[in-house]
Design an enzyme around this catalytic site. Structure first.
Site, PDB file in Angstrom:
ATOM      1  N   ARG A 175      -3.247  17.469  -7.958  1.00 15.11           N
ATOM      2  CA  ARG A 175      -4.481  16.972  -7.318  1.00 15.11           C
ATOM      3  C   ARG A 175      -5.701  17.801  -7.743  1.00 15.11           C
ATOM      4  NH1 ARG A 175      -0.655  16.274  -2.780  1.00 15.11           N
ATOM      5  NH2 ARG A 175      -0.642  18.527  -2.829  1.00 15.11           N
ATOM      6  N   CYS A 271      -7.812  29.713  -9.275  1.00 12.60           N
ATOM      7  CA  CYS A 271      -8.024  29.313  -7.873  1.00 12.60           C
ATOM      8  C   CYS A 271      -6.707  28.806  -7.304  1.00 12.60           C
ATOM      9  CB  CYS A 271      -9.066  28.193  -7.777  1.00 12.60           C
ATOM     10  SG  CYS A 271     -10.734  28.745  -8.105  1.00 12.60           S
ATOM     11  N   SER A 272      -5.574  29.314  -7.850  1.00 16.73           N
ATOM     12  CA  SER A 272      -4.279  28.840  -7.321  1.00 16.73           C
ATOM     13  C   SER A 272      -3.718  29.916  -6.391  1.00 16.73           C
ATOM     14  CB  SER A 272      -3.328  28.480  -8.463  1.00 16.73           C
ATOM     15  OG  SER A 272      -3.041  29.597  -9.293  1.00 16.73           O
ATOM     16  N   ARG A 273      -2.897  30.812  -6.911  1.00 17.46           N
ATOM     17  CA  ARG A 273      -2.396  31.942  -6.134  1.00 17.46           C
ATOM     18  C   ARG A 273      -2.404  33.159  -7.044  1.00 17.46           C
ATOM     19  NH1 ARG A 273      -3.394  29.589  -2.187  1.00 17.46           N
ATOM     20  NH2 ARG A 273      -2.012  28.854  -0.550  1.00 17.46           N
ATOM     21  N   GLU A 302      -3.271  40.260  -2.101  1.00 17.96           N
ATOM     22  CA  GLU A 302      -4.415  40.103  -1.192  1.00 17.96           C
ATOM     23  C   GLU A 302      -4.167  40.830   0.117  1.00 17.96           C
ATOM     24  OE1 GLU A 302      -5.915  36.072  -0.776  1.00 17.96           O
ATOM     25  OE2 GLU A 302      -5.666  35.766  -2.931  1.00 17.96           O
ATOM     26  N   HIS A 320     -11.052  34.494  -2.004  1.00 20.97           N
ATOM     27  CA  HIS A 320     -10.215  33.336  -1.623  1.00 20.97           C
ATOM     28  C   HIS A 320     -11.021  32.322  -0.784  1.00 20.97           C
ATOM     29  CE1 HIS A 320      -5.725  32.175  -0.931  1.00 20.97           C
ATOM     30  NE2 HIS A 320      -6.485  31.083  -0.989  1.00 20.97           N
ATOM     31  N   ILE A 321     -12.111  31.841  -1.417  1.00 24.28           N
ATOM     32  CA  ILE A 321     -13.001  30.909  -0.691  1.00 24.28           C
ATOM     33  C   ILE A 321     -13.010  29.516  -1.309  1.00 24.28           C
ATOM     34  CG2 ILE A 321     -14.578  32.649   0.266  1.00 24.28           C
ATOM     35  CD1 ILE A 321     -16.456  31.997  -2.192  1.00 24.28           C
TER      36      ILE A 321
HETATM   37  N1  LIG Z   1      -7.712  29.241  -3.788  1.00 20.80           N
HETATM   38  C1  LIG Z   1      -7.622  28.391  -2.785  1.00 20.80           C
HETATM   39  O1  LIG Z   1      -8.311  28.505  -1.772  1.00 20.80           O
HETATM   40  C2  LIG Z   1      -6.702  27.239  -2.887  1.00 20.80           C
HETATM   41  C3  LIG Z   1      -5.545  27.338  -3.610  1.00 20.80           C
HETATM   42  N2  LIG Z   1      -4.702  26.269  -3.687  1.00 20.80           N
HETATM   43  C4  LIG Z   1      -3.493  26.401  -4.511  1.00 20.80           C
HETATM   44  O2  LIG Z   1      -3.478  25.339  -5.453  1.00 20.80           O
HETATM   45  C5  LIG Z   1      -2.162  24.831  -5.540  1.00 20.80           C
HETATM   46  C6  LIG Z   1      -2.184  23.415  -6.070  1.00 20.80           C
HETATM   47  O3  LIG Z   1      -2.670  22.505  -5.093  1.00 20.80           O
HETATM   48  P1  LIG Z   1      -2.628  20.914  -5.342  1.00 20.80           P
HETATM   49  O4  LIG Z   1      -3.316  20.579  -6.610  1.00 20.80           O
HETATM   50  O5  LIG Z   1      -3.072  20.264  -4.091  1.00 20.80           O
HETATM   51  O6  LIG Z   1      -1.063  20.702  -5.515  1.00 20.80           O
HETATM   52  P2  LIG Z   1      -0.274  19.658  -6.420  1.00 20.80           P
HETATM   53  O7  LIG Z   1       1.119  19.710  -5.952  1.00 20.80           O
HETATM   54  O8  LIG Z   1      -1.000  18.358  -6.412  1.00 20.80           O
HETATM   55  O9  LIG Z   1      -0.389  20.272  -7.906  1.00 20.80           O
HETATM   56  C7  LIG Z   1       0.389  21.320  -8.380  1.00 20.80           C
HETATM   57  C8  LIG Z   1       0.815  20.985  -9.788  1.00 20.80           C
HETATM   58  O10 LIG Z   1       1.474  22.115 -10.355  1.00 20.80           O
HETATM   59  C9  LIG Z   1       2.450  21.593 -11.227  1.00 20.80           C
HETATM   60  N3  LIG Z   1       3.431  22.613 -11.577  1.00 20.80           N
HETATM   61  C10 LIG Z   1       4.462  23.088 -10.844  1.00 20.80           C
HETATM   62  N4  LIG Z   1       5.150  24.008 -11.545  1.00 20.80           N
HETATM   63  C11 LIG Z   1       4.542  24.117 -12.746  1.00 20.80           C
HETATM   64  C12 LIG Z   1       4.783  24.897 -13.903  1.00 20.80           C
HETATM   65  N5  LIG Z   1       5.811  25.740 -13.962  1.00 20.80           N
HETATM   66  N6  LIG Z   1       3.948  24.765 -14.951  1.00 20.80           N
HETATM   67  C13 LIG Z   1       2.915  23.888 -14.895  1.00 20.80           C
HETATM   68  N7  LIG Z   1       2.633  23.121 -13.828  1.00 20.80           N
HETATM   69  C14 LIG Z   1       3.441  23.237 -12.769  1.00 20.80           C
HETATM   70  C15 LIG Z   1       3.052  20.428 -10.444  1.00 20.80           C
HETATM   71  O11 LIG Z   1       3.788  19.553 -11.267  1.00 20.80           O
HETATM   72  C16 LIG Z   1       1.800  19.807  -9.863  1.00 20.80           C
HETATM   73  O12 LIG Z   1       1.276  18.777 -10.677  1.00 20.80           O
HETATM   74  C17 LIG Z   1      -1.606  25.000  -4.116  1.00 20.80           C
HETATM   75  O13 LIG Z   1      -0.198  25.053  -4.104  1.00 20.80           O
HETATM   76  C18 LIG Z   1      -2.230  26.287  -3.668  1.00 20.80           C
HETATM   77  O14 LIG Z   1      -1.370  27.374  -3.954  1.00 20.80           O
HETATM   78  C19 LIG Z   1      -4.987  25.089  -3.082  1.00 20.80           C
HETATM   79  C20 LIG Z   1      -6.137  24.954  -2.343  1.00 20.80           C
HETATM   80  C21 LIG Z   1      -7.085  26.017  -2.171  1.00 20.80           C
HETATM   81  O1  LIG Z   2      -4.901  25.578   0.983  1.00 21.76           O
HETATM   82  C1  LIG Z   2      -4.567  26.573   0.310  1.00 21.76           C
HETATM   83  O2  LIG Z   2      -3.498  26.626  -0.318  1.00 21.76           O
HETATM   84  C2  LIG Z   2      -5.483  27.732   0.266  1.00 21.76           C
HETATM   85  O3  LIG Z   2      -5.287  28.628  -0.490  1.00 21.76           O
HETATM   86  C3  LIG Z   2      -6.633  27.789   1.164  1.00 21.76           C
HETATM   87  O4  LIG Z   2      -7.323  26.652   1.199  1.00 21.76           O
END
Ligand SMILES: NC(=O)C1=CN([C@@H]2O[C@H](COP(=O)(O)OP(=O)(O)OC[C@H]3O[C@@H](n4cnc5c(N)ncnc54)[C@H](O)[C@@H]3O)[C@@H](O)[C@H]2O)C=CC1
Ligand SMILES: O=C(O)C(=O)CO
Length: 380
Positions: A175, A271-273, A302, A320-321
């Site tokens: 997404r 912006c993932s983890r 963190e 982490h915003i």
């Molecule tokens: N920094 C922040 O505040 C935020 C961080 N996040 C992080 O972003 C991540 C992703 O969120 P979404 O896009 O909603 O999830 P999502 O599930 O839609 O997308 C994650 C993608 O990663 C792919 N993936 C999994 N393993 C993989 C690998 N080994 N190599 C390549 N791609 C791989 C999946 O197939 C999927 O398409 C969350 O799990 C969260 O950890 C999400 C929101 C805010």
């Molecule tokens: O939703 C998440 O995974 C975050 O990191 C904070 O929005």
């Protein structure tokens, strides 16, 4: 024995007891719970990260569900305490749930909710902001102005990278990764290379359509490619943004070796983890490659940063915003609360966690469903 934790109570006579480990933005989430006969207890302890003992004290002897945060380690100890207290649901106020031991929750019969969809564009916009800030050296230039160092225009002052026509690389085109890719391709006419375990069909269609539009208007069309490996993205892209989930397959995906395959002047955004990057290796790489730049929203340990990171001029660091827009944070609170409420009420699971807008409409009642339960299948 843990010390009592301070709380604020809403609807003291409610039938179901729901605990939120933090005050959350907006009031809709509290109103929705109160309307459905919940007593809501919000922890007001002045401590950013609660300990397991604090949370066990909050759960107490009778608790129907908890809304918690990504800073908390939800493992066997908490799920067994929640289950003993009669709890049925834990709502993580985040889409990422690497802080949750989902198997432990399932073992104790507790549903785990997350908050997909509502933060997609907000998070992608921060990744885009970090990409631009790194490309155009905005933070360094801002510091320079504030330090009173500007004494006139110069041909070589803070020269950065033009994005148009360069290649943006996305690792994890789910997404958020797909939303970011669209922003960079449509907004800045970059070409795309992406790596994901699955094909991003909608993204590919969008870019193909956009390329046709550009061609029809006499402009250079954009190109896209699905890479066969992550290394291909690292080698070819000028700006790389990381958006995978954090699990065993993505831990330290970016390490000393993978950094060495990237272009010397590349930009890396995360912006993932935090643990997706080996941060010690990154600090070394930044020290030895001054033209390499990073934009980081997340960190390996963190709230700490690895030694030396904060000294690097070629790093932009924010706390982490990425999901921190008002609409998104209020929406996350609503989805987290509705996951818990839905489970308490025995509602079914919503069919499409990628489309959660019906739960977020301010002036309408939400569907009688749990928006997103990650262990729904395992629980039946
Ligand atoms: N920094 C922040 O505040 C935020 C961080 N996040 C992080 O972003 C991540 C992703 O969120 P979404 O896009 O909603 O999830 P999502 O599930 O839609 O997308 C994650 C993608 O990663 C792919 N993936 C999994 N393993 C993989 C690998 N080994 N190599 C390549 N791609 C791989 C999946 O197939 C999927 O398409 C969350 O799990 C969260 O950890 C999400 C929101 C805010
Ligand atoms: O939703 C998440 O995974 C975050 O990191 C904070 O929005």
């Amino acid at each position: 024995m843990a010390k009592p934790v301070s709380i604020e109570v809403w609807n003291p006579n409610g039938k179901y007891r729901v605990v939120s480990t933090k005050p959350m933005p907006g009031t809709r989430w509290i109103n929705l719970l109160v309307e459905q006969d919940c007593r809501v207890e919000v922890c007001t302890q002045k401590k950013t990260i609660l300990s397991i003992e604090d949370i066990i004290a909050l759960i107490g002897d009778k608790c129907d569900g908890v809304i918690g945060q990504l800073t908390e380690e939800w493992g066997d100890a908490l799920f067994s305490a929640l289950s003993r207290a009669g709890g049925k649901a834990f709502g993580n106020m985040a889409v990422g749930y690497n802080n949750v031991d989902v198997d432990a929750a399932t073992k104790h019969g507790v549903a785990v909710g997350n908050t997909p969809g509502v933060l997609t564009e907000t998070t992608a916009e921060l990744a885009a902001s970090l990409s631009l800030a790194a490309a155009r050296r905005i933070v360094e230039a801002d510091e320079f102005m504030r330090a009173g160092l500007y004494d006139g225009w110069l041909p070589n002052l803070f020269v950065g990278n033009l994005l148009k026509g360069q290649t943006v690389g996305v690792i994890g085109a789910g997404r958020i990764g797909s939303a970011y890719a669209r922003m960079m391709v449509e907004g800045f006419k970059m070409n795309l290379i992406y790596y994901d375990l699955y094909q991003a069909t909608r993204l590919e269609k969008f870019i193909t359509g956009y390329a046709e539009f550009l061609r029809a208007n006499g402009e250079q069309p954009v190109k896209w490619k699905r890479a066969a490996s992550m290394e291909e993205v690292l080698r070819e892209a000028d700006v790389i943004s990381l958006h995978p989930v954090l699990d065993k397959t993505t831990y330290h995906l970016i390490n000393k070796e993978s950094l060495a395959t990237m272009k010397k002047e590349a930009i890396l955004v995360n912006c993932s983890r935090g643990p997706v990057i080996d941060e010690v290796a990154l600090v070394e790489h930044l020290k030895h490659n001054p033209m390499f730049r990073v934009g980081l929203d997340v960190f390996e340990d963190e709230p700490y940063m690895k030694p030396g990171l904060a000294d690097q001029k070629n790093a932009i660091i924010v706390p982490h915003i990425a999901s921190a827009s008002k609409w998104t944070r209020e929406g996350m609170a609503t989805l987290a609360a509705l996951n818990v409420l839905g489970k308490i009420k025995g509602y079914p699971i919503w069919s499409d966690p990628n489309r959660v807008e019906p739960f977020l409409k301010e002036d309408a009642s939400p569907p009688a469903a749990c928006p997103s339960i990650v262990n729904a299948k395992a629980l039946v």
